[in-house]
Design a protein around this motif. Structure first.
Motif, mmCIF file in Angstrom:
data_model
loop_
_atom_site.group_PDB
_atom_site.id
_atom_site.type_symbol
_atom_site.label_atom_id
_atom_site.label_comp_id
_atom_site.label_asym_id
_atom_site.label_seq_id
_atom_site.Cartn_x
_atom_site.Cartn_y
_atom_site.Cartn_z
ATOM 1 N N LEU A 9 -0.004 1.407 -0.923
ATOM 2 C CA LEU A 9 0.759 0.575 -0.005
ATOM 3 C C LEU A 9 2.068 0.154 -0.666
ATOM 4 O O LEU A 9 2.075 -0.284 -1.818
ATOM 5 C CB LEU A 9 -0.065 -0.657 0.393
ATOM 6 C CG LEU A 9 0.521 -1.557 1.478
ATOM 7 C CD1 LEU A 9 0.605 -0.807 2.806
ATOM 8 C CD2 LEU A 9 -0.331 -2.808 1.633
ATOM 9 N N HIS A 10 3.166 0.290 0.070
ATOM 10 C CA HIS A 10 4.484 -0.097 -0.437
ATOM 11 C C HIS A 10 4.460 -1.570 -0.847
ATOM 12 O O HIS A 10 3.879 -2.414 -0.157
ATOM 13 C CB HIS A 10 5.529 0.143 0.660
ATOM 14 C CG HIS A 10 6.932 0.011 0.198
ATOM 15 N ND1 HIS A 10 7.543 -1.211 0.026
ATOM 16 C CD2 HIS A 10 7.862 0.941 -0.127
ATOM 17 C CE1 HIS A 10 8.786 -1.032 -0.386
ATOM 18 N NE2 HIS A 10 9.004 0.278 -0.485
ATOM 19 N N LEU A 13 5.436 -4.136 1.804
ATOM 20 C CA LEU A 13 4.384 -4.378 2.794
ATOM 21 C C LEU A 13 3.271 -5.219 2.188
ATOM 22 O O LEU A 13 2.726 -6.107 2.844
ATOM 23 C CB LEU A 13 3.840 -3.058 3.332
ATOM 24 C CG LEU A 13 4.821 -2.194 4.123
ATOM 25 C CD1 LEU A 13 4.154 -0.898 4.565
ATOM 26 C CD2 LEU A 13 5.388 -2.945 5.310
ATOM 27 N N CYS A 26 -5.724 4.290 8.944
ATOM 28 C CA CYS A 26 -4.697 3.271 8.679
ATOM 29 C C CYS A 26 -5.202 2.019 7.969
ATOM 30 O O CYS A 26 -6.339 1.607 8.163
ATOM 31 C CB CYS A 26 -4.073 2.808 10.003
ATOM 32 S SG CYS A 26 -3.121 4.057 10.845
ATOM 33 N N ARG A 29 -2.508 -4.446 8.858
ATOM 34 C CA ARG A 29 -1.859 -5.533 8.138
ATOM 35 C C ARG A 29 -1.218 -6.515 9.110
ATOM 36 O O ARG A 29 -0.551 -6.107 10.051
ATOM 37 C CB ARG A 29 -0.765 -4.992 7.208
ATOM 38 C CG ARG A 29 -1.145 -3.812 6.317
ATOM 39 C CD ARG A 29 -2.001 -4.163 5.166
ATOM 40 N NE ARG A 29 -1.398 -5.181 4.316
ATOM 41 C CZ ARG A 29 -1.957 -5.605 3.185
ATOM 42 N NH1 ARG A 29 -3.104 -5.102 2.774
ATOM 43 N NH2 ARG A 29 -1.372 -6.534 2.466
ATOM 44 N N LEU A 40 0.756 -4.547 11.745
ATOM 45 C CA LEU A 40 1.231 -3.221 11.368
ATOM 46 C C LEU A 40 0.044 -2.278 11.168
ATOM 47 O O LEU A 40 -1.003 -2.691 10.664
ATOM 48 C CB LEU A 40 2.000 -3.270 10.041
ATOM 49 C CG LEU A 40 3.412 -3.796 10.053
ATOM 50 C CD1 LEU A 40 3.446 -5.278 10.308
ATOM 51 C CD2 LEU A 40 4.092 -3.470 8.746
ATOM 52 N N VAL A 42 -0.536 1.102 9.035
ATOM 53 C CA VAL A 42 0.077 1.896 7.971
ATOM 54 C C VAL A 42 -0.846 3.073 7.682
ATOM 55 O O VAL A 42 -1.908 2.890 7.080
ATOM 56 C CB VAL A 42 0.265 1.060 6.681
ATOM 57 C CG1 VAL A 42 1.008 1.877 5.628
ATOM 58 C CG2 VAL A 42 0.973 -0.258 6.964
ATOM 59 N N GLN A 93 7.997 3.967 3.804
ATOM 60 C CA GLN A 93 6.602 4.365 4.045
ATOM 61 C C GLN A 93 6.293 4.173 5.529
ATOM 62 O O GLN A 93 6.590 3.123 6.099
ATOM 63 C CB GLN A 93 5.667 3.503 3.206
ATOM 64 C CG GLN A 93 4.198 3.874 3.356
ATOM 65 C CD GLN A 93 3.342 3.049 2.410
ATOM 66 O OE1 GLN A 93 3.351 1.830 2.453
ATOM 67 N NE2 GLN A 93 2.625 3.739 1.535
ATOM 68 N N HIS A 95 4.999 3.102 8.839
ATOM 69 C CA HIS A 95 4.230 1.968 9.335
ATOM 70 C C HIS A 95 4.711 1.662 10.743
ATOM 71 O O HIS A 95 5.897 1.786 11.040
ATOM 72 C CB HIS A 95 4.352 0.743 8.418
ATOM 73 C CG HIS A 95 5.745 0.243 8.225
ATOM 74 N ND1 HIS A 95 6.699 0.909 7.463
ATOM 75 C CD2 HIS A 95 6.371 -0.858 8.700
ATOM 76 C CE1 HIS A 95 7.823 0.228 7.475
ATOM 77 N NE2 HIS A 95 7.656 -0.859 8.228
#
Length: 144
Positions: A9-10, A13, A26, A29, A40, A42, A93, A95
């Motif tokens: 995960l970035h 984020l 996914c 989030r 979100l 992701v 990334q 999302h």
């Protein structure tokens, strides 16, 4: 031989959101901004920046999850409009933002980005959001 690319995960984020769970595709989030119901999706696929980079099956799964999330959020929060966006200008990334909008909210009818500083959730507010989304989270985690 090169190392396999692993999903991570970035960091932006990670810092700006609260984990609600995950599906087979996914990470789910919650944006830590109580101004808007804002979740979100992701995709947990390494190196993906755009939807078209997902496999056809992953694209279909993402649309199913996004549609289910959108419908449940609108039902749970009684919004006037659901905004779904995959911008990626700040965080590349992939999302998808799902934001319930209300006529008369602080940014209506314009975009929410940059309108005001985030208002973090209190513990009580966070628990209320988790309760509202619990049935959907269970459904998504079981596989839509």
């Amino acid at each position: 031989m090169s190392e396999p690319v692993v999903f991570r995960l970035h960091e932006r984020l990670e810092a700006d959101t609260i984990g609600l769970g995950s599906t087979s595709l996914c990470e789910i989030r919650l944006m830590n901004d109580s101004t808007w119901p804002w979740v979100l999706l992701v995709p947990a696929v390494a190196g993906i920046r755009e939807i078209y980079q997902l496999s056809a099956d992953q694209q279909h799964q993402l649309v199913r999850e996004s549609s289910a999330l959108s419908e449940t959020m609108m039902d749970a929060f009684g919004g006037d409009k659901m905004n779904v966006a995959a911008l990626g200008n700040m965080v590349t990334q992939l999302h998808l933002h799902h934001i319930v909008r209300f006529e008369g909210d602080p940014a209506w009818p314009g975009p929410i980005w940059g309108k005001q500083a985030p208002v973090p959730y209190s513990e009580k507010e966070l628990e209320q959001v988790r309760q509202r989304l619990a049935p959907l989270l269970a459904e998504l985690q079981a596989g839509v």
